[in-house]
Design a protein around this motif. Structure first.
Motif: not given
Lengths: 876, 173
Positions: A275-279, A293-298, A300-311
């Motif tokens: 996910l990080a790579q795609v983002a 990117l849009y789908e990737c963000v969605e 990231i926001m849906a899966i379990e907490d990975t705060s660095s990804l959310r940033v």
């Protein structure tokens, strides 16, 4: 034999239709064609069949009825040749859908075609099945489709996979049959098959928890690997879109990862890297990249907490929001709404940009931005945001004002730090968009004003100023009229000045000018005029010096075209003229309106568009929403305690309102008496209007009252009402009646009903049906209430197939026992009773509320009535 | 306030007679295409494919409303308009509007991209497509669409694969 190349008839028809200059010509051509086709259908000549159907499809697309061709589709499908089948299936998908009975006839042909030796025929059948299959067909044909997922030809495999998604949507029970086949598709290399396989897996995960668990265990790594492979793949011209290999497949894979990762920390962990790579790696200068990117963000926001990804995700959204492309900004606004739930702070940083978007010329963006702003508001920024929005309200498009003002009102009501601020903001909204403001909003404003006793003077002066400038804003005028009526004395005397206020000089006559303007303006609606009339009555007592002028204005309304206005004008005139001694107590300032009760009512009445099929006017006793005449009653607060002797008139309904709930139950009696005219006279008598009536009439009236009395509660308010004037003393009608009026000191009791622990209520009443509720509590269980509903037929005919249904909000539990009967005879010949038990999980906090739906047959016609009960006694 | 469903004594259940609400309360919470429309500027429908069942009258209403929604929008505006409880993703090519109705939360950008792919396929198939091709060969347009989208989902993303498949099918005529 091709219908389109050889026979030119289809082309000819299209040409002929295109050559038509008018709609009438076109209709004529189509009518002729349809007639020809019908004739050919009747001849049953298989030779022309597919050409006819093709023509019918075109005619259908133009919007003409073509149902007579449906059977032709079935015949074509059953024919052996591929071209015929192809047109047959096309017609099937266009002219029929899953709800038609005819479709059942095609199941057998579909089954044969799914097993056909020609793979193109199999493809046609799969396609039709995938687009229109019904639940029954899905059950019948699922085994064939499941088998075809393993078919050697990829074209069939991908069709079978999507067909399966339709089948499991229709019949979720079948999901488990497809899990293994779907998993095998994930290993495919062919993009078409892979994308449909991923779609099928996604669908199965949504439908079936076991399937989700299975894919999580067995396929997570595989899916991640596939995604990595296509992300890193070399340039593939066949699938390349703006430098990205198959963005569609990217999106499907990311979506599947989303359901797998959601609620599972391990799986989420596994997909972090990719996910990080795609983002980070995806090009964002073209639409295709942004879609990924849009789908990737969605995800990231849906899966379990990975705060660095959310940033990372929030940063992408920030970039989107500042993009020049409107589409991208639009999706950013959409996504930020979701992001708010886990990172409010980060979203707040974009507040200024979002506010700019509210002012965008594009309605789609404005709407999204407004939604987002509403979510961004909190106690800290409410004043600033509201100011911005109200400033914009002044210059926004007319068609946006409705949405915008509704949201501002919502924000102001929800986050208002103090009453002064609330009133100020609401006034601004009313000035700018008063005609769009909903009734419940300005009702709420009046309730708040009524409660803010220290601000009465300030408010009425502010309203006075506002209404001079913005007199075309209906609701502003209403609120102003109400306030001037109530607090007119504070207006002219500059009472209760607060620090920031400029003193103004308003004479009594100026104040009346405003009201006069409201009542005479031709485009004021009846509610506003009615409110103005009440305000005048009130002012006549507050401003004794100009009461003659006020009287003149009232008298003019005798000529109003509205019956209600006429009547009130006569009544009020009589009060001003003849009852100076009681006038001041009649028009005393209204007692403070109860905010809590109002909020409950509002919450109850808001979603309720109580409607009846039988007759449009439903009178829900005590309901806030009433027909236009109601504001008069509400404003004088006649419907319960306070002052009984106020002027009202006309039919039994108003009497019921006038005397409050207690008498409500007897209103049916009026209908049943042989002398209904006496009922009206009685009313006039009580109200001391019109000519003095003969004694006999009044005696019969009072008799009538007492009969009604017997049927309602023994300690009815009517006892107190009639006691000062027992029938035998009413010798001369006029004085007797005035005695009656005078005898009504402003203190008739509300606690008339002290029978059971909870008073009975009239839950619903229409022209044909009345429902009463009586309550009892089982001992030791305060949360539960037993309700006995009694249904009374007010129409002259028997109801059959009577059925009562009820719905309650989530905090209540409802149990319905069977009704005593499903036939409801005419009133007097019996009633239906039905027991309900309601358990209130929020006992003590929320009061009961219920919606009802009543269906019955009247003279063989179905009637459906609906209503809402929000007048349950407190404490249930 | 959220209300629970109607309670009825015995086994009797309400039968909803109002089928037109289907689009509003779709039984599929899934993200899928509800319908695809191809209309010209005057509002003439050149292709209409529904993946949810609707009454004929409702279809006409939908087509009319969608046309009204998209036809007057500024070219600089977003390609998305909210339509009842759904969303229409549209794109204009010369005088033709391609509109796809999807779930409100679905990926708009992806559908925009699929519309473009569909147009490229049409363009390739009819070599330089124009509105008249679509009028006289409407049945072929439907067949192409059936190779591209099935059951409201994308079936094939390769232009070449679809064109090849179409020529195979043409040979069978």
């Amino acid at each position: 034999m091709n219908p389109f190349s050889s026979g030119t008839r289809l082309r000819d028809m299209i040409r002929a239709i295109r050559a038509c200059k008018t709609a009438a010509e076109e209709r004529a051509v189509v009518r002729k064609e349809c007639a020809d086709i019908r004739a050919l259908i009747n001849e049953d000549d298989p030779h022309d069949r597919h050409r006819n159907l093709a023509k019918l499809m075109f005619i259908h697309m133009l919007g003409y009825p073509t149902h007579f061709g449906q059977m032709e589709c079935l015949k074509l499908i059953a024919s052996p040749g591929f071209p015929e089948k192809r047109i047959g299936y096309l017609g099937l998908m266009l002219l029929l859908d899953e709800r038609q009975e005819v479709l059942m006839l095609v199941t057998n042909s579909l089954k044969q075609d799914l097993n056909h030796s020609n793979q193109y025929v199999v493809g046609l059948a799969l396609c039709a099945l995938g687009n229109i299959c019904s639940a029954e067909m899905a059950r019948d044909l699922a085994p064939e489709v499941e088998r075809l997922i393993q078919f050697r030809d990829p074209n069939i495999r991908k069709k079978a996979a999507l067909c399966s998604t339709r089948i499991v949507r229709k019949v979720p029970d079948l999901a488990e049959n497809f899990v293994n086949a779907a998993a095998s598709l994930l290993k495919e290399k062919h993009h078409g098959v892979l994308i449909t396989g991923v779609q099928l897996c996604y669908e199965l995960c949504l439908i079936n928890d076991e399937a989700l668990e299975y894919f999580r265990k067995k396929c997570t790594e595989g899916v991640i690997k596939t995604l990595r492979d296509i992300t890193n793949s070399a340039y593939q011209p066949e699938y390349d879109v703006a430098g990205i290999t198959d963005p569609f497949l990217h999106i499907r894979l990311l979506r599947l990862l989303r359901v797998i990762g959601q609620g599972d920390a391990d799986a989420s962990d596994l997909m972090t890297d990719i996910l990080a790579q795609v983002a980070t790696k995806t090009e964002s200068n073209k639409n295709a990249g942004n879609a990924v990117l849009y789908e990737c963000v969605e995800t990231i926001m849906a899966i379990e907490d990975t705060s660095s990804l959310r940033v990372l995700a929030i940063n992408i959204l920030g970039r989107f929001l500042s993009n020049r492309d409107n589409n991208i900004r639009y999706v950013a606004l959409n996504m930020l709404m979701k992001a708010i739930t886990f990172d409010d702070q980060a979203v707040q940083r974009h507040r200024v940009t979002v506010l700019e978007c509210v002012k965008d010329p594009d309605a789609s963006i404005r709407k999204r931005a407004l939604e987002l702003v509403t979510l961004l508001v909190n106690e800290n920024n409410v004043t600033q945001l509201t100011k911005e929005l109200i400033d914009y309200l002044e210059i926004s498009d007319e068609d946006f004002k409705e949405d915008l003002s509704a949201k501002i009102c919502f924000i102001v009501e929800k986050f208002s730090p103090e009453k002064l601020w609330y009133i100020d903001q609401m006034l601004k909204v009313l000035c700018e968009a008063g005609k769009f403001v909903k009734d419940d909003v300005w009702h709420a404003l009046i309730v708040v004003i009524s409660n803010a006793s220290e601000l009465h003077g300030y408010t009425v002066r502010a309203l006075y100023r506002a209404v001079l400038t913005y007199s075309e804003q209906e609701t502003l005028v209403r609120v102003a009229v109400w306030c001037i009526g109530e607090y007119g004395d504070l207006l002219v005397n500059n009472v209760g000045m607060i620090g920031s206020e400029d003193p103004i000089t308003v004479t009594e006559s100026d104040a009346v000018d405003v009201i006069e303007d409201a009542i005479t303006r031709h485009n004021s609606d009846s509610t506003t005029k009615a409110m103005a009339l009440v305000a005048l009555l009130k002012l006549s007592s507050r401003f004794p010096s100009i009461s003659e002028r006020i009287k003149d204005i009232i008298v003019k309304q005798k000529g109003s075209l509205l019956l209600e206005m006429q009547q009130r004008a006569i009544e009020y005139n009589s009060i001003v003229d003849r009852h100076k001694n009681i006038r001041s107590s009649l028009v005393e300032r209204m007692p403070v309106l109860d905010e809590a009760t109002f909020n409950v009512r509002r919450a109850g009445s808001f979603p309720a568009s109580a409607s009846t099929v039988a007759k449009p006017s439903v009178s829900l006793p005590n309901g806030f929403e009433k027909p236009a005449v109601a504001p008069l009653l509400d404003l004088l607060d006649l419907d319960s305690d306070d002052i009984l002797a106020a002027p009202s008139s006309s039919g039994a309904d108003y009497l019921q309102d006038l005397l409050g709930v207690d008498l409500g139950s007897s209103s049916s009696q009026f209908g049943a008496t042989q002398a209904p005219k006496a009922g009206t006279d009685l009313l006039l008598d009580i109200l001391s209007i019109g000519t003095p009536s003969p004694a006999q009439n009044s005696i019969s009236s009072i008799d009538l009252l007492s009969t009604a009395d017997v049927n309602s509660n023994p300690s009815n308010a009517l006892d107190t009402l009639s006691s000062p004037v027992p029938p035998h003393t009413a010798t001369t009608a006029s004085t007797g009646m005035f005695d009656l009026l005078d005898g009504l000191s402003p203190s008739p009791s509300k606690e008339a009903t002290n029978g059971p622990a909870y008073p009975s209520i009239v839950a619903y009443e229409s022209s044909s049906l009345k429902i009463e509720f009586t309550f009892s509590k089982p001992p030791g269980n305060p949360q539960t209430t037993n309700v006995q509903a009694t249904f009374i037929n007010l129409s002259p005919n028997t109801f059959t197939d009577f059925i009562f249904q009820a719905a309650v909000p989530k905090f209540l539990q409802l149990h319905l026992d069977p009704a005593s009967s499903n036939t409801l005879p005419v009133s007097g010949n019996g009633a239906i009773t039905q027991n309900l038990s309601v358990t209130n999980s929020q006992h003590g906090k929320k009061s009961l509320v219920m919606r009802m739906r009543i269906g019955y047959k009247l003279n063989g016609k179905d009637v459906l009535e609906e209503g809402q009960v929000s007048n349950f006694p407190c404490g249930l | 306030m959220s209300w629970l469903t109607w309670r009825v004594p015995f086994q009797r259940r309400l039968v909803s007679s109002d089928r037109s609400r289907f689009l509003l309360n779709s039984p599929f919470p899934e993200k899928m295409i509800r319908f695809i429309l191809l209309q010209n500027r005057q509002g003439k429908t050149r292709l209409a494919k529904y993946y949810v069942p609707l009454e004929e009258s409702e279809k006409h209403k939908v087509e009319y409303e969608v046309h009204r929604l998209v036809v007057n929008r500024d070219a600089k505006f977003t390609n998305f308009v909210e339509f009842r409880t759904h969303k229409v993703i549209y794109r204009r090519y010369a005088g033709l509007f391609f509109s796809v109705c999807v779930d409100i939360t679905d990926n708009e950008l992806a559908y925009l991209e699929s519309i473009h792919l569909f147009v490229e396929i049409l363009d390739h198939f009819f070599s330089n497509v124009c509105e008249l091709d679509l009028v006289f060969n409407f049945h072929k347009v439907y067949l192409i669409l059936d190779e591209f989208i099935l059951a409201g989902e994308l079936q094939e993303t390769s232009k070449r694969a679809i064109i090849e498949r179409m020529s195979e099918l043409e040979k069978l005529e």
